[in-house]
Scaffold this motif. Structure first.
Motif, PDB file in Angstrom:
ATOM      1  N   ILE A 171     103.727 -11.425   6.361  1.00 12.26           N
ATOM      2  CA  ILE A 171     102.534 -10.962   5.642  1.00 12.26           C
ATOM      3  C   ILE A 171     102.423 -11.698   4.307  1.00 12.26           C
ATOM      4  O   ILE A 171     101.351 -12.170   3.922  1.00 12.26           O
ATOM      5  N   ALA A 172     103.549 -11.799   3.589  1.00 12.22           N
ATOM      6  CA  ALA A 172     103.537 -12.501   2.290  1.00 12.22           C
ATOM      7  C   ALA A 172     103.244 -13.989   2.467  1.00 12.22           C
ATOM      8  O   ALA A 172     102.519 -14.592   1.663  1.00 12.22           O
ATOM      9  N   PHE A 173     103.799 -14.581   3.535  1.00 12.94           N
ATOM     10  CA  PHE A 173     103.547 -16.007   3.770  1.00 12.94           C
ATOM     11  C   PHE A 173     102.054 -16.263   3.984  1.00 12.94           C
ATOM     12  O   PHE A 173     101.481 -17.210   3.434  1.00 12.94           O
ATOM     13  N   TRP A 174     101.425 -15.413   4.820  1.00 10.08           N
ATOM     14  CA  TRP A 174      99.997 -15.601   5.089  1.00 10.08           C
ATOM     15  C   TRP A 174      99.147 -15.303   3.855  1.00 10.08           C
ATOM     16  O   TRP A 174      98.120 -15.954   3.629  1.00 10.08           O
ATOM     17  N   MET A 175      99.577 -14.344   3.044  1.00 16.81           N
ATOM     18  CA  MET A 175      98.854 -14.071   1.796  1.00 16.81           C
ATOM     19  C   MET A 175      98.860 -15.297   0.889  1.00 16.81           C
ATOM     20  O   MET A 175      97.854 -15.629   0.252  1.00 16.81           O
ATOM     21  N   ARG A 176      99.992 -15.979   0.845  1.00 15.56           N
ATOM     22  CA  ARG A 176     100.078 -17.177  -0.008  1.00 15.56           C
ATOM     23  C   ARG A 176      99.167 -18.294   0.516  1.00 15.56           C
ATOM     24  O   ARG A 176      98.531 -19.002  -0.263  1.00 15.56           O
ATOM     25  N   LEU A 177      99.081 -18.411   1.844  1.00 17.23           N
ATOM     26  CA  LEU A 177      98.182 -19.421   2.416  1.00 17.23           C
ATOM     27  C   LEU A 177      96.720 -19.083   2.117  1.00 17.23           C
ATOM     28  O   LEU A 177      95.914 -19.969   1.815  1.00 17.23           O
ATOM     29  N   ILE A 178      96.384 -17.803   2.201  1.00 10.56           N
ATOM     30  CA  ILE A 178      95.018 -17.384   1.886  1.00 10.56           C
ATOM     31  C   ILE A 178      94.721 -17.632   0.411  1.00 10.56           C
ATOM     32  O   ILE A 178      93.634 -18.079   0.044  1.00 10.56           O
ATOM     33  N   ARG A 179      95.709 -17.355  -0.441  1.00 11.35           N
ATOM     34  CA  ARG A 179      95.511 -17.596  -1.873  1.00 11.35           C
ATOM     35  C   ARG A 179      95.292 -19.090  -2.151  1.00 11.35           C
ATOM     36  O   ARG A 179      94.425 -19.472  -2.944  1.00 11.35           O
ATOM     37  N   ALA A 180      96.067 -19.938  -1.485  1.00 11.52           N
ATOM     38  CA  ALA A 180      95.919 -21.380  -1.689  1.00 11.52           C
ATOM     39  C   ALA A 180      94.535 -21.852  -1.242  1.00 11.52           C
ATOM     40  O   ALA A 180      93.896 -22.675  -1.907  1.00 11.52           O
ATOM     41  N   THR A 181      94.062 -21.324  -0.101  1.00 13.56           N
ATOM     42  CA  THR A 181      92.721 -21.676   0.364  1.00 13.56           C
ATOM     43  C   THR A 181      91.664 -21.201  -0.631  1.00 13.56           C
ATOM     44  O   THR A 181      90.674 -21.896  -0.890  1.00 13.56           O
ATOM     45  N   THR A 182      91.882 -20.032  -1.188  1.00 10.86           N
ATOM     46  CA  THR A 182      90.971 -19.502  -2.204  1.00 10.86           C
ATOM     47  C   THR A 182      90.920 -20.421  -3.410  1.00 10.86           C
ATOM     48  O   THR A 182      89.832 -20.740  -3.939  1.00 10.86           O
ATOM     49  N   GLN A 183      92.077 -20.881  -3.864  1.00 13.38           N
ATOM     50  CA  GLN A 183      92.123 -21.792  -5.016  1.00 13.38           C
ATOM     51  C   GLN A 183      91.388 -23.099  -4.716  1.00 13.38           C
ATOM     52  O   GLN A 183      90.683 -23.646  -5.575  1.00 13.38           O
ATOM     53  N   GLY A 184      91.554 -23.586  -3.488  1.00  8.17           N
ATOM     54  CA  GLY A 184      90.832 -24.795  -3.110  1.00  8.17           C
ATOM     55  C   GLY A 184      89.336 -24.589  -3.127  1.00  8.17           C
ATOM     56  O   GLY A 184      88.572 -25.456  -3.571  1.00  8.17           O
ATOM     57  N   ALA A 185      88.894 -23.419  -2.636  1.00  9.14           N
ATOM     58  CA  ALA A 185      87.460 -23.121  -2.621  1.00  9.14           C
ATOM     59  C   ALA A 185      86.900 -23.015  -4.038  1.00  9.14           C
ATOM     60  O   ALA A 185      85.768 -23.443  -4.307  1.00  9.14           O
ATOM     61  N   ILE A 186      87.688 -22.459  -4.956  1.00 13.91           N
ATOM     62  CA  ILE A 186      87.247 -22.380  -6.356  1.00 13.91           C
ATOM     63  C   ILE A 186      87.072 -23.784  -6.928  1.00 13.91           C
ATOM     64  O   ILE A 186      86.086 -24.074  -7.624  1.00 13.91           O
ATOM     65  N   GLN A 187      88.008 -24.674  -6.599  1.00 15.07           N
ATOM     66  CA  GLN A 187      87.910 -26.049  -7.105  1.00 15.07           C
ATOM     67  C   GLN A 187      86.667 -26.749  -6.550  1.00 15.07           C
ATOM     68  O   GLN A 187      86.096 -27.624  -7.211  1.00 15.07           O
ATOM     69  N   LEU A 188      86.210 -26.321  -5.356  1.00 17.24           N
ATOM     70  CA  LEU A 188      85.017 -26.930  -4.772  1.00 17.24           C
ATOM     71  C   LEU A 188      83.720 -26.266  -5.242  1.00 17.24           C
ATOM     72  O   LEU A 188      82.641 -26.637  -4.791  1.00 17.24           O
ATOM     73  N   PHE A 190      83.056 -22.589  -5.661  1.00 14.82           N
ATOM     74  CA  PHE A 190      82.779 -21.171  -5.427  1.00 14.82           C
ATOM     75  C   PHE A 190      83.423 -20.327  -6.522  1.00 14.82           C
ATOM     76  O   PHE A 190      84.474 -20.692  -7.057  1.00 14.82           O
ATOM     77  N   ASP A 191      82.797 -19.179  -6.816  1.00 20.28           N
ATOM     78  CA  ASP A 191      83.468 -18.295  -7.768  1.00 20.28           C
ATOM     79  C   ASP A 191      84.617 -17.589  -7.040  1.00 20.28           C
ATOM     80  O   ASP A 191      84.726 -17.636  -5.808  1.00 20.28           O
ATOM     81  N   ALA A 192      85.477 -16.931  -7.819  1.00 21.57           N
ATOM     82  CA  ALA A 192      86.721 -16.397  -7.257  1.00 21.57           C
ATOM     83  C   ALA A 192      86.479 -15.385  -6.143  1.00 21.57           C
ATOM     84  O   ALA A 192      87.162 -15.401  -5.112  1.00 21.57           O
ATOM     85  N   LYS A 193      85.510 -14.506  -6.328  1.00 23.40           N
ATOM     86  CA  LYS A 193      85.245 -13.478  -5.318  1.00 23.40           C
ATOM     87  C   LYS A 193      84.744 -14.103  -4.020  1.00 23.40           C
ATOM     88  O   LYS A 193      85.183 -13.753  -2.930  1.00 23.40           O
TER      89      LYS A 193
END
Length: 264
Positions: A171-188, A190-193
């Motif tokens: 669960i923690a591993f997948w949360m970290r992957l989702i967080r990393a994807t979120t950070q990438g989307a912010i860099q492209l 999108f806002d954080a939400k």
């Protein structure tokens, strides 16, 4: 079913929520040393909150233990005289073997070891189960309980530590992957939400595709990669940076650590 959750910490609370939200119990006892934080659960009507484990055992058939490993042995000692042929003992305690449970309460009891994860609170747990010889007569009952809150799989007991890494730590591993994807989307841009919404629902969709189709991940990858396209470019760059290797090494490192705990 009359269910008792013995030890309502983080995991026990998640299990209780999962059972209640799926209407999986006719009655439920929830135990904790300090009951103030779980008193609100009595508003369900069929829930009794208590600090008395013996009371919970006497009034329940299915006993789900979610206590600290250091306390489990003594708790079993304290309630073993109350166990009857109606009771099914389901442990969620990491590293506490069936043989050790049998040495305390006897091999003539229905004993099931389980390893759910915290997604059980939203009905999405991946739960692995195994049982002693008596418990095998009730393994389908245990799976039915956990299937109401996700998916269950019966495995040999010797694989339970590995299952803990893949399913519980996972669960923690997948949360970290989702967080990393979120950070990438912010860099492209999108806002954080929005970024998190995009990441988590895409992750959910990817898993659902595999669950529903039964396909290998590479089959689904082939559907979205085109020659010289942006998807294969991104995938190859991730592999160059060690994506698969780092995930595998992390999983093995977690397994090495849990094995170290067992040998101490």
């Amino acid at each position: 079913m009359k269910i008792a959750i013995i030890g309502t910490g983080n995991l026990g609370l998640s299990i209780a929520k999962g059972v209640l939200h799926s209407n999986g119990a006719t009655s439920m006892y929830m135990t904790k040393r300090n009951v103030e934080s779980i008193k609100d659960f009595e508003s369900y009507g069929n829930v009794k909150v208590t600090s008395d484990n013996r009371e919970a055992v006497q009034n329940s058939d299915i006993l789900i233990f979610a206590v600290q490993p250091a306390h489990f042995g003594q708790i079993l000692e304290d309630i073993k005289d109350l166990l009857t042929e109606k009771h099914v003992v389901i442990s969620t305690i990491t590293g506490f073997s069936i043989a050790k449970m049998e040495s305390i309460i006897g091999s003539n009891n229905y004993i099931v070891r389980s390893m759910p994860n915290t997604a059980i609170s939203v009905g999405k747990s991946m739960t692995c189960v195994c049982a002693n010889e008596m418990g095998k007569k009730r393994i389908d009952l245990a799976k039915a309980i956990f299937n109401r809150m996700g998916h269950s799989l019966e495995i040999p007991e010797e694989q339970m530590q590995a299952a803990t890494v893949i399913c519980a730590s996972g669960i923690a591993f997948w949360m970290r992957l989702i967080r990393a994807t979120t950070q990438g989307a912010i860099q492209l841009g999108f806002d954080a939400k929005e970024a998190q919404e995009l990441a988590m629902h895409t992750c959910n969709g990817a898993a659902s595709l595999l669950i529903e189709s039964g396909n290998h991940p590479e089959e689904e990858i082939d559907r979205v990669t085109t020659p010289m396209g942006c998807t294969i470019k991104g995938l190859n760059e991730m592999e160059h940076q060690g994506l698969s290797s780092s995930l595998i090494r992390g999983i093995v490192a977690s397994f090495d650590k849990i094995t170290e705990f067992k040998t101490k």
